[in-house]
Design a protein around this motif. Sequence first.
Motif, PDB file in Angstrom:
ATOM      1  N   VAL A   1      19.510  10.200  32.073  1.00 32.43           N
ATOM      2  CA  VAL A   1      19.807  10.133  30.634  1.00 32.43           C
ATOM      3  C   VAL A   1      18.549   9.713  29.888  1.00 32.43           C
ATOM      4  N   LYS A   2      18.244  10.423  28.795  1.00 34.35           N
ATOM      5  CA  LYS A   2      17.067  10.122  27.992  1.00 34.35           C
ATOM      6  C   LYS A   2      17.280   8.843  27.191  1.00 34.35           C
ATOM      7  N   PRO A   3      16.301   8.097  26.862  1.00 32.96           N
ATOM      8  CA  PRO A   3      14.940   8.271  27.328  1.00 32.96           C
ATOM      9  C   PRO A   3      14.826   7.828  28.781  1.00 32.96           C
ATOM     10  N   VAL A   4      14.319   8.743  29.597  1.00 31.65           N
ATOM     11  CA  VAL A   4      14.244   8.484  31.039  1.00 31.65           C
ATOM     12  C   VAL A   4      13.221   7.388  31.309  1.00 31.65           C
ATOM     13  N   ASP A   5      13.600   6.452  32.164  1.00 30.58           N
ATOM     14  CA  ASP A   5      12.662   5.403  32.543  1.00 30.58           C
ATOM     15  C   ASP A   5      11.655   6.024  33.512  1.00 30.58           C
ATOM     16  N   PRO A   6      10.356   6.079  33.135  1.00 30.43           N
ATOM     17  CA  PRO A   6       9.383   6.752  34.002  1.00 30.43           C
ATOM     18  C   PRO A   6       9.345   6.167  35.413  1.00 30.43           C
ATOM     19  N   ALA A   7       9.589   4.855  35.536  1.00 31.40           N
ATOM     20  CA  ALA A   7       9.552   4.262  36.885  1.00 31.40           C
ATOM     21  C   ALA A   7      10.653   4.888  37.746  1.00 31.40           C
ATOM     22  N   HIS A   8      11.797   5.113  37.125  1.00 26.40           N
ATOM     23  CA  HIS A   8      12.920   5.719  37.833  1.00 26.40           C
ATOM     24  C   HIS A   8      12.551   7.150  38.243  1.00 26.40           C
ATOM     25  N   LEU A   9      11.962   7.886  37.296  1.00 20.58           N
ATOM     26  CA  LEU A   9      11.577   9.271  37.574  1.00 20.58           C
ATOM     27  C   LEU A   9      10.549   9.310  38.714  1.00 20.58           C
ATOM     28  N   ALA A  10       9.601   8.380  38.649  1.00 17.53           N
ATOM     29  CA  ALA A  10       8.563   8.350  39.686  1.00 17.53           C
ATOM     30  C   ALA A  10       9.195   8.132  41.057  1.00 17.53           C
ATOM     31  N   ARG A  11      10.175   7.220  41.118  1.00 19.13           N
ATOM     32  CA  ARG A  11      10.840   6.951  42.402  1.00 19.13           C
ATOM     33  C   ARG A  11      11.547   8.194  42.916  1.00 19.13           C
ATOM     34  N   LEU A  12      12.242   8.860  41.983  1.00 20.05           N
ATOM     35  CA  LEU A  12      12.996  10.059  42.352  1.00 20.05           C
ATOM     36  C   LEU A  12      12.048  11.130  42.902  1.00 20.05           C
ATOM     37  N   LEU A  13      10.917  11.314  42.222  1.00 17.93           N
ATOM     38  CA  LEU A  13       9.968  12.342  42.664  1.00 17.93           C
ATOM     39  C   LEU A  13       9.343  11.963  44.005  1.00 17.93           C
ATOM     40  N   ALA A  14       9.102  10.656  44.186  1.00 16.81           N
ATOM     41  CA  ALA A  14       8.530  10.215  45.469  1.00 16.81           C
ATOM     42  C   ALA A  14       9.513  10.531  46.603  1.00 16.81           C
ATOM     43  N   GLU A  15      10.801  10.331  46.339  1.00 19.91           N
ATOM     44  CA  GLU A  15      11.812  10.631  47.367  1.00 19.91           C
ATOM     45  C   GLU A  15      11.808  12.132  47.686  1.00 19.91           C
ATOM     46  N   LEU A  16      11.721  12.937  46.640  1.00 14.02           N
ATOM     47  CA  LEU A  16      11.724  14.389  46.853  1.00 14.02           C
ATOM     48  C   LEU A  16      10.482  14.822  47.621  1.00 14.02           C
ATOM     49  N   ARG A  17       9.376  14.158  47.291  1.00  7.78           N
ATOM     50  CA  ARG A  17       8.107  14.468  47.957  1.00  7.78           C
ATOM     51  C   ARG A  17       8.239  14.175  49.448  1.00  7.78           C
ATOM     52  N   ALA A  18       8.894  13.049  49.741  1.00  2.21           N
ATOM     53  CA  ALA A  18       9.075  12.664  51.144  1.00  2.21           C
ATOM     54  C   ALA A  18       9.905  13.727  51.867  1.00  2.21           C
ATOM     55  N   VAL A  19      10.910  14.266  51.145  1.00  2.00           N
ATOM     56  CA  VAL A  19      11.784  15.260  51.775  1.00  2.00           C
ATOM     57  C   VAL A  19      11.053  16.587  51.949  1.00  2.00           C
ATOM     58  N   THR A  20      10.312  17.011  50.901  1.00  2.00           N
ATOM     59  CA  THR A  20       9.643  18.320  50.989  1.00  2.00           C
ATOM     60  C   THR A  20       8.422  18.233  51.914  1.00  2.00           C
ATOM     61  N   GLY A  21       7.991  17.003  52.235  1.00  2.00           N
ATOM     62  CA  GLY A  21       6.832  16.837  53.109  1.00  2.00           C
ATOM     63  C   GLY A  21       5.595  17.119  52.316  1.00  2.00           C
TER      64      GLY A  21
END
Length: 533
Positions: free
Chosen positions: A513-533
Motif C-alpha cells: 500500500v502506498k506510500p510504500v516503505d522503501p525498507a519494506h520494498l528492499a527486503r521484498l526484493l532481496a528475498e526475490l533476489r535470493a529465490v531467483t539466484g
Amino acid sequence: MPETPETPSLEERILVLAPTGRDATLTCQLLSQEGLCCLPCLDEGTLFLEIEQGAAVAILAEEALLPWTLHTLVEVLGRQGPWSDLPLIVFTRGGGNSESILAALGPVSNATILERPVRVSTLLSSVKAALRARRRQYQVRDLLDRQAEADRRKDEFLAMLGHELRNPLAAIRNSLWVLDEVGSKTEQDVRQREVIARQAKHLVRMVDDLLDVSRVTLGKIILKRQTVDLEEVASRCLNELDLAALAASHGLDLRVETEPVTVDGDPVRLEQVICNLVQNAIKYTPRGGSLTLSVHSEDSEGVVRVRDTGVGISLEMLPHIFEPFTQVESSRSRSEGGLGLGLPLVRGLVELHGGRVEARSDGPGRGSEFIVRFPLRQKPARRSTGRSGTWPIAAASPAATPGNGHGQNGGLSILIVEDNMDGRESLRDLLEIWGHQVELAENGLQGVERALAGQPDVALIDIGLPGLDGNEVARRIRAVFGTDHMSLIAMTGYGQPEDRRRALQAGFDSYLVKPVDPAHLARLLAELRAVTG
Ligand code: ADP
C-alpha cells in the motif's frame, strides 16, 4: 404537442376504506369536486398496499376497523420512516364508540375522529389540514434523503481524497530515500531532509486517519484480534513515532508510568489510539508543560490515561470533542494543523474493541485528560503486579541515514508500471541506486507489452492505471507466462481487504500500500533476489 393531463402524485392521494354503505363513493365524489385525488379501497389489503405506495391521508369507516385490521395498520405505519406520521380520519357512529376507537388506535396517534353525520365543511377542512401536514412530512423525508445522499458522497469523497493523496506522498517518500542513498553533503542538507521526512510522515498519518475514519464510519474496519499487552503497545507507539524526542523538541516533559495489562485487541489499532492521544497532548500543550502516559489495570479494565497541562477544553466543547471535524478555535491548534479526525477515530476504534473513551478538563488553560478503558483479558501476570514507574524509552529507531545500503544486492530486472510521473521516476532512481535494472511503463497497455517483451524478474504495478487497470495487467501477464515466471507486486493506494483479495486473485504475488516503505520494498526484493539466484 397535445398537453397530457398531469398525473397526481401517489403522495397526494386520499385513500378511503369504507366497505359498507355508500360512504366511500360519496366521500370520493365530494373530494374530487374539490380537485382532490381520492381512491376508494375495496378492502384493507388494498389499503395497506396503497399506503406503502404513498398516500396523503387515509379515511376509514369505523366498521372497517376490526382488531386484525387495526393491528396490521399499526404495523404498516410503523414501517414508514421516522419522518412519517400518516394522518387518519375515522368516521364513527358517535357516542362512546369514538373514545374506544381512539384508545384502540393508541400508537397511531395522528387520528381525527369525525362523528356521523359528518358535515361537508368539517370533512373538507379536516382533509385539507391533513394534506398540508402530510406534505410537510414528505418535505422532511426529501430533506433527510438529500442529507443522507450528501453524507454518502462526503464519505466517498474523503475515501477518494485519502487515496489520491497517497500518490504524491509515495513520490515524496521515494525521492527522500534517493537523497538518503546518495548521501548528504552538508549539515544543512541533512536538516532539510529531516524536515521533509518528518512532515511527510505527518502527512501519511493524516491520510491514514482520513481513510480510517471513513472506514470506521462505514463499518468497514475488521479487527485482527490477539492477546495484547497495552504496556508494549504504548512502548511501540512512543518508539516508532519517537514521541519523547518530539515532546522534548516542544519543550515538554513526557512521563511514562505503565504496568503490563493484557487485553484482547488488534495491536495496530490500539497503537493508533494511544499514538493519537499522545500526539494531541504534545500538540495542545505549550512549552514548559508536562504530559503523562499511564497504563494500568483497574478492577476489570485496562486503563490508558493521557494527561497534559496544556490548553485544556471548555465545558461546552467537551461533549463534542469526539465528533468528526470538531476543532476548538485556538491559535495553537491551527498553527499545528489537523483535520479534527483523530479523536473520532480514537472513539471508533476503542468502541470496536468493546471499550470506551472519555475526555476531562477543568477548562481552558487547565490541561486535559483522556481516559480509555478496555475490558481486561486477564489479570496482569507477566511481571509482579502493581509495578509502576517510569521505564526507559528505547532509542529512537534510526532515521534513514545517508547511504543506508538497502538493496545492496540489487541485480534484478524490474518493470515499473505507474502513471504518476514523479512516483514512477523517483522509484526508478531508488531502484537503480540499489543496483537493479529498471524499465518504465506509464499505462496498463504499455505495461503488458513491456512485460511480455522484456520478461523482467519483477513487475511493480500500480492498480489505478488509465485504460487497463493493474489487476487486468497482471491477468494478461499471467495468461501468457503462468505463475512462476515473473514476480508481480501491486503498489496501490487502495488498501482495503477486498482490494487486496482482488489483486491476489488477479495474479499478484505481493501487495504493497502506498506510500510504500522503501525498507519494506528492499527486503521484498532481496528475498526475490535470493529465490531467483
Ligand atoms: P485535530 O486534528 O484537530 O487535533 P482531533 O480529533 O485529534 O483533531 O481533536 C479534535 C479537537 O479536540 C482538537 O482540534 C483540539 O481542539 C481538541 N483536543 C484534542 N486533544 C486535546 C488536548 N490534549 N488538549 C486540548 N484540546 C485537545
